[in-house]
Design a protein around this motif. Structure first.
Motif, PDB file in Angstrom:
ATOM      1  N   GLY A 759       0.812  -1.215   0.000  1.00  0.00           N
ATOM      2  CA  GLY A 759       0.000   0.000   0.000  1.00  0.00           C
ATOM      3  C   GLY A 759       0.846   1.266   0.000  1.00  0.00           C
ATOM      4  O   GLY A 759       1.839   1.374   0.720  1.00  0.00           O
ATOM      5  N   ARG A 760       0.442   2.236  -0.807  1.00  0.00           N
ATOM      6  CA  ARG A 760       1.168   3.508  -0.929  1.00  0.00           C
ATOM      7  C   ARG A 760       0.156   4.637  -1.086  1.00  0.00           C
ATOM      8  O   ARG A 760      -0.736   4.577  -1.942  1.00  0.00           O
ATOM      9  CB  ARG A 760       2.078   3.449  -2.151  1.00  0.00           C
ATOM     10  N   VAL A 761       0.259   5.669  -0.238  1.00  0.00           N
ATOM     11  CA  VAL A 761      -0.668   6.804  -0.320  1.00  0.00           C
ATOM     12  C   VAL A 761      -0.291   7.659  -1.522  1.00  0.00           C
ATOM     13  O   VAL A 761       0.846   8.126  -1.641  1.00  0.00           O
ATOM     14  CB  VAL A 761      -0.629   7.645   0.973  1.00  0.00           C
ATOM     15  N   LEU A 762      -1.264   7.871  -2.414  1.00  0.00           N
ATOM     16  CA  LEU A 762      -1.008   8.585  -3.664  1.00  0.00           C
ATOM     17  C   LEU A 762      -1.470  10.031  -3.637  1.00  0.00           C
ATOM     18  O   LEU A 762      -0.871  10.885  -4.293  1.00  0.00           O
ATOM     19  CB  LEU A 762      -1.730   7.889  -4.835  1.00  0.00           C
ATOM     20  N   ALA A 763      -2.557  10.290  -2.938  1.00  0.00           N
ATOM     21  CA  ALA A 763      -3.150  11.626  -3.005  1.00  0.00           C
ATOM     22  C   ALA A 763      -3.943  11.883  -1.744  1.00  0.00           C
ATOM     23  O   ALA A 763      -4.409  10.960  -1.080  1.00  0.00           O
ATOM     24  CB  ALA A 763      -4.055  11.746  -4.236  1.00  0.00           C
ATOM     25  N   GLY A 838       7.901  -3.127   7.130  1.00  0.00           N
ATOM     26  CA  GLY A 838       6.759  -2.432   6.528  1.00  0.00           C
ATOM     27  C   GLY A 838       6.713  -0.957   6.789  1.00  0.00           C
ATOM     28  O   GLY A 838       5.675  -0.321   6.594  1.00  0.00           O
ATOM     29  N   ALA A 839       7.835  -0.368   7.235  1.00  0.00           N
ATOM     30  CA  ALA A 839       7.837   1.079   7.461  1.00  0.00           C
ATOM     31  C   ALA A 839       7.675   1.848   6.152  1.00  0.00           C
ATOM     32  O   ALA A 839       7.283   3.009   6.143  1.00  0.00           O
ATOM     33  CB  ALA A 839       9.137   1.493   8.148  1.00  0.00           C
ATOM     34  N   ALA A 840       7.998   1.179   5.046  1.00  0.00           N
ATOM     35  CA  ALA A 840       7.815   1.789   3.725  1.00  0.00           C
ATOM     36  C   ALA A 840       7.215   0.739   2.805  1.00  0.00           C
ATOM     37  O   ALA A 840       7.408  -0.455   3.024  1.00  0.00           O
ATOM     38  CB  ALA A 840       9.153   2.274   3.172  1.00  0.00           C
ATOM     39  N   PRO A 841       6.469   1.156   1.764  1.00  0.00           N
ATOM     40  CA  PRO A 841       5.882   0.159   0.852  1.00  0.00           C
ATOM     41  C   PRO A 841       6.953  -0.702   0.202  1.00  0.00           C
ATOM     42  O   PRO A 841       8.100  -0.281   0.030  1.00  0.00           O
ATOM     43  CB  PRO A 841       5.161   1.026  -0.196  1.00  0.00           C
ATOM     44  N   ILE A 842       6.584  -1.918  -0.114  1.00  0.00           N
ATOM     45  CA  ILE A 842       7.498  -2.793  -0.846  1.00  0.00           C
ATOM     46  C   ILE A 842       7.919  -2.119  -2.144  1.00  0.00           C
ATOM     47  O   ILE A 842       7.115  -1.501  -2.844  1.00  0.00           O
ATOM     48  CB  ILE A 842       6.808  -4.140  -1.164  1.00  0.00           C
ATOM     49  N   GLY A 843       9.189  -2.249  -2.457  1.00  0.00           N
ATOM     50  CA  GLY A 843       9.705  -1.728  -3.706  1.00  0.00           C
ATOM     51  C   GLY A 843      10.595  -2.741  -4.372  1.00  0.00           C
ATOM     52  O   GLY A 843      10.719  -3.886  -3.918  1.00  0.00           O
ATOM     53  N   PRO A 844      11.300  -2.338  -5.431  1.00  0.00           N
ATOM     54  CA  PRO A 844      12.183  -3.270  -6.142  1.00  0.00           C
ATOM     55  C   PRO A 844      13.314  -3.828  -5.271  1.00  0.00           C
ATOM     56  O   PRO A 844      13.924  -4.831  -5.629  1.00  0.00           O
ATOM     57  CB  PRO A 844      12.747  -2.400  -7.279  1.00  0.00           C
ATOM     58  N   ASP A 845      13.589  -3.162  -4.139  1.00  0.00           N
ATOM     59  CA  ASP A 845      14.690  -3.613  -3.281  1.00  0.00           C
ATOM     60  C   ASP A 845      14.244  -4.560  -2.183  1.00  0.00           C
ATOM     61  O   ASP A 845      15.031  -4.876  -1.279  1.00  0.00           O
ATOM     62  CB  ASP A 845      15.379  -2.403  -2.644  1.00  0.00           C
ATOM     63  N   ALA A 846      13.011  -5.046  -2.212  1.00  0.00           N
ATOM     64  CA  ALA A 846      12.488  -5.847  -1.106  1.00  0.00           C
ATOM     65  C   ALA A 846      13.302  -7.120  -0.886  1.00  0.00           C
ATOM     66  O   ALA A 846      13.588  -7.498   0.259  1.00  0.00           O
ATOM     67  CB  ALA A 846      11.024  -6.187  -1.364  1.00  0.00           C
TER      68      ALA A 846
END
Length: 933
Positions: A759-763, A838-846
């Motif tokens: 999950g990532r807040v977009l707006a 989970g402090a930050a959304p999963i990204g390519p570096d997970a």
């Protein structure tokens, strides 16, 4: 600098005796001055007459600077009547004409300075005459409600300079093209008719004042025929009437005319406002390549009407309308301004030479082409002036007889007439070669290949069918297509799989609703054919998409299309610039869709050409979605608020899930969204039709999803999936922040927490967005039972296996199956949840982060990462290129070549083996890891 000290060259007197007589009038001047005067008088009858009449004035100013002399020429002296104004303006015209000829032929002023000075005088003359005539009407109380104070704004009357006057480029004996309007908003409805009648009288008198030939000569021949529908409209019409005309029936030639339009006299502020309102008419939203065809049809019609369609011959050649002439250069520039000016405001210049420079800066012209045209334009204008100086005739034709041509060469300072004519011919031919597309024919090699291809297999039947499609229905479209056909077939025959490329081009053409715009575009820029054939050969889905959305071709011609993809901030700036001028909600929806399609198309092309990796493309696709949603949200809220009031509390936040959340989107990804609001205890909204807070945000969410999914004239933006919201399909479409927190802490299933890792807040409003991020972080960082999580993941994995077990046997199924993308994602999400990442959304570096914390061994991380990256690459290319499932047996050689090139494999069998091997290795790692959570 003075008129006597900065002489660079001089004309040659054809008539020596007449030249010597004129030079004798300047006995006290230097030999250089006398040489210039002799050449002027001895080769041009009109200049001889001017010198005889105004030699005293010129002699008195030989020690002055050219600008000082010009300012004095515009000094009218005391004027007490309209008749005296006419005399004074004609005297000023003689002096300006003599000064400009002297400075032009002596090299003191470059030719474009001469055109500027002639234009400055025209502006001055129109302004002086207009003010004097209006003042007379006001004194006689003929302008309703007007007083002398209104003369500063000409009582709302404005004169637009068109053509060369508007551009500051008047020629030596030019007439002036004017459009006269009045600002009807200044007058009550009951007074508009009376005001119009007064302004029509003023306009007619102004034309007479400027153009009547008297004993003192004339000021300017004037032409009002560029106004809307001149055969039936008054010589001065209201701004409102003009706007209505151009909105409804304005034509391409009128669009081109308004490129150079400029208020030159009267109520200039109202004039500039009118021209600003005309910008959407002149400069279209889409690249308008059909304007090129319109322009060439126009110039062909003019040539045919005036008998100028023949080859370039120097005697009698028309320097304006003839082949290789001034008009060809101007049309070449103006059509490209019409094409591109809607997207790039830097291309909306009035001056020809400055516009050529702007086209180079914007990447629309090569510098050497622009230099050739600019040099020719200056030289052509110089020649045009020489022709007109001879007899003060508004002509652009070179003399036809030997004596006339000899005089012209002498006035130009050439002793060798034959050399002068060769230089003229070479210049005309160089311009014509650049500016006339019909001057070039397809290369013979291309034509030969096209014919061979056409005569093979079923190609001929396919090509014949093209002439029955909507795209080629009109005569104009057929003509353009006929011109393109050899190049199209020649390029298709060079594709890796010509038959497949032909099928996909056929699919593109079949879906094209109309052909003129696209064919005009391809005809003007043949390099685009290479891209189109490349897409047809490698990406059938994209080819079909182009057939439905040919407007995205506009983006290809932007100078940075093949440059690095823009980041989110750059995208946001661009879309904001598109939306800022808009107020209509439906137009906003269409504009966001059009921008979105163009940028997504650019990303897809970059992926196919290897200009962007799958990771860069996935991030760019996500940025496009983010920017589109952030741009839409305030407009949706504003539209909704008109009926139901402003959002209660702090408003709503949009959370992106799935591939949108992890910024790994593909060309066909939908949007997984959760909508979270915070009413802060406000029970209902305060609009004309108030709603309870829950109902407000539920309906606002539906309005937003409608703005995203409803097909407008530009199609739909995205599909939206909201099944990841609390309680799934059974839950409300928008959830309050306290409700979201409570659900996630006490009711959510393991799979929902796993999904929330992405999950990532977009707006949303900054403070609310921060609180939503904190709520997600708190849920993900809370302790989780490792055994239960592993058990739930194994159960989920088994359910997926039961549903998609057959996928394991197909190495090209990269999403479903053991060791494939969803399988890897589940394990990664599990690791993030159990290790407090989970402090930050999963990204390519997970996967790297899981190795870093020791949850994965280096070997396990390597197996998972290489499988994930290879499969993501295949998936990204396939989603751009094909509809439905990808398999190399059903793909053309072009697409297979793209895949092997981009994955570093020698051939398709190697890629297939690698996919199967990597999936097996990843599945083994996942099984090992699930046994030891």
């Amino acid at each position: 600098m003075s008129l006597s000290s900065d002489i660079e060259h001089a004309p040659i007197p054809f008539d020596q005796e007449r030249g010597e007589e004129a030079a004798a009038l300047f006995a006290d001047a230097s030999a250089q001055v006398q040489q210039v005067i002799a050449g002027m008088a001895g080769s041009a009858s009109y200049l001889h007459r001017l010198i005889l009449r105004e030699h005293d004035w010129l002699s008195a100013h030989l020690s002055a600077t050219p600008d000082e002399a010009f300012a004095d020429a515009l000094t009218l002296g005391p004027v007490t009547s309209i008749a005296e104004m006419g005399v004074a303006l004609r005297r000023a015209k003689r002096r300006v004409a003599l000064l400009c000829a002297y400075c032009d032929l002596s090299g003191i002023w470059p030719v474009m300075t001469v055109t500027n000075r002639l234009t400055e005088f025209a502006d001055f003359a129109v302004e002086q005459g207009l003010r004097a005539l209006l003042a007379d009407e006001v004194r006689r109380n003929k302008v309703p409600g007007a007083s002398e104070a209104d003369l500063d704004e000409a009582c709302g009357m404005v004169v637009l300079a068109m053509g060369k006057m508007g551009a500051g480029e008047l020629n030596y004996s030019s007439d002036i093209d004017l459009i006269v309007l009045f600002d009807d908003d200044r007058y009550a409805d009951a007074d508009v008719q009376e005001a119009r009648a007064a302004f029509v009288r003023v306009t007619k008198k102004l034309m007479k004042l400027l153009s009547d030939v008297t004993a003192d000569g004339y000021v300017f021949r004037t032409d009002l025929r560029l106004r809307p529908d001149p055969s039936v409209t008054p010589v001065c019409l209201s701004i409102t009437a003009a706007e209505r005309y151009y909105e409804s029936v304005g034509r391409t030639w009128e669009r081109a005319a308004y490129i150079k339009a400029r208020p030159c006299a009267g109520a200039k502020q109202a004039g500039w406002a009118f021209l600003a309102s005309m910008a959407p008419f002149v400069y279209r939203k889409h690249l308008d390549f059909a304007a090129i065809e319109d322009a060439h049809n126009m110039i062909r019609a003019i040539r045919s009407h005036k008998g100028l369609a023949g080859p370039i011959t120097i005697p009698g050649h028309d320097m304006k309308l003839g082949r290789g002439g001034i008009r060809e250069i101007e049309f070449f520039v103006q059509t490209r301004q019409l094409i591109c000016g809607g997207r790039d405001t830097s291309l909306r210049g009035r001056e020809t030479l400055q516009s050529l420079e702007a086209l180079v800066r914007a990447g629309w012209l090569k510098p050497d082409v622009a230099d050739t045209l600019a040099e020719a334009y200056r030289a052509h204008r110089q020649t045009e002036h020489l022709v007109q100086m001879m007899d003060d005739a508004q002509t652009h034709k070179l003399p036809t007889g030997d004596e006339g041509l000899a005089r012209l060469a002498a006035l130009a300072g050439w002793e060798d007439r034959a050399a002068y004519e060769r230089e003229l011919r070479n210049r005309l031919e160089a311009v014509h070669k650049i500016t006339e597309p019909d001057a070039a024919t397809p290369a013979q090699a291309t034509t030969d290949k096209a014919e061979v291809f056409l005569n093979s297999g079923s190609v001929k039947d396919t090509v014949e069918r093209w002439y029955a499609l909507p795209a080629t229905r009109s005569d104009r479209a057929r003509r353009l297509f006929e011109r393109l056909r050899p190049d199209i077939l020649g390029r298709l025959s060079d594709a890796a799989d010509p038959d497949d490329a032909l099928r996909q081009f056929d699919a593109f053409l079949t879906r094209l609703p109309a052909g003129v715009q696209v064919f005009s575009l391809l005809d003007a820029n043949r390099a685009l054919l290479d891209l189109l054939v490349e897409i047809c050969a490698a990406a059938p889905r994209l080819a079909r998409y182009l057939g439905r959305n040919s407007g995205v071709f506009d983006a290809v011609l932007a100078r940075d299309f093949f440059g690095p993809l823009p980041d989110a901030a750059a995208m946001e700036r661009e879309l904001t610039a598109w939306l800022d001028p808009l107020s209509d909600y439906e137009t906003v929806l269409d504009t966001v869709r059009r921008w979105n399609k163009e940028v997504r198309f650019r990303v897809g092309v970059h992926l196919l050409r290897g200009l962007a990796s799958h990771g860069e493309a996935g991030g760019a696709f996500a940025d496009i979605a983010d920017v589109s949603l952030r741009a839409l949200l305030p407009h949706v809220i504003a539209d909704f608020a008109r009926k139901h009031g402003a959002p209660p509390g702090r408003g709503i936040a949009i959370v992106g899930m799935g591939k949108l959340g992890t910024r790994e989107m593909t060309a066909t990804s939908d949007l997984d969204l959760i909508m979270i609001y915070d009413a802060q205890g406000e029970a209902e909204s305060n609009g004309p039709k108030p709603l309870s807070s829950g109902a407000y945000y539920a309906r606002l969410t539906r309005a937003l999803t409608g703005a995203i999914t409803v097909p407008t004239a530009e199609g739909a933006l995205y599909e939206v999936d909201m099944r990841l919201r609390p309680s799934g399909r059974q839950g409300p479409v928008a959830v309050s922040l306290p409700g979201f927190v409570s659900y996630q802490q006490s009711e959510a299933w393991t799979w929902e927490h796993l999904a929330l890792c992405r999950g990532r807040v977009l707006a949303g409003e900054d403070a609310l967005a921060a609180d939503v991020r904190a709520a997600i972080r708190d849920v993900l960082l809370a302790p989780h039972d490792a055994g239960k999580v592993a058990e739930d993941v194994r159960a989920m994995r088994q359910r997926l296996q039961d549903a998609h077990g057959k996928a394991d046997a197909d190495p090209w199924e990269v999403k479903q199956g053991q060791g494939r993308l969803l399988d890897i994602d589940l394990l990664v999400q599990m690791g993030v949840l159990l290790n407090g990442l989970g402090a930050a959304p999963i990204g390519p570096d997970a996967i790297d982060r899981l190795e870093g914390c020791g949850w994965l061994t280096p070997s396990q991380a390597t197996h998972l990462f290489r499988a994930q990256q290879l499969m993501l690459h295949v998936q990204a290319v396939a989603r751009v290129a094909v509809e439905g499932r990808f398999h190399p047996d059903h793909a053309g050689d072009g697409l297979n070549a793209v895949l092997t090139r981009e994955t570093g494999c020698d051939d398709i069998p190697t890629l297939e083996r690698r996919l199967a091997e990597y999936a097996r290795d990843a599945a083994q790692v996942i099984a090992e890891r699930l046994r030891a959570p």
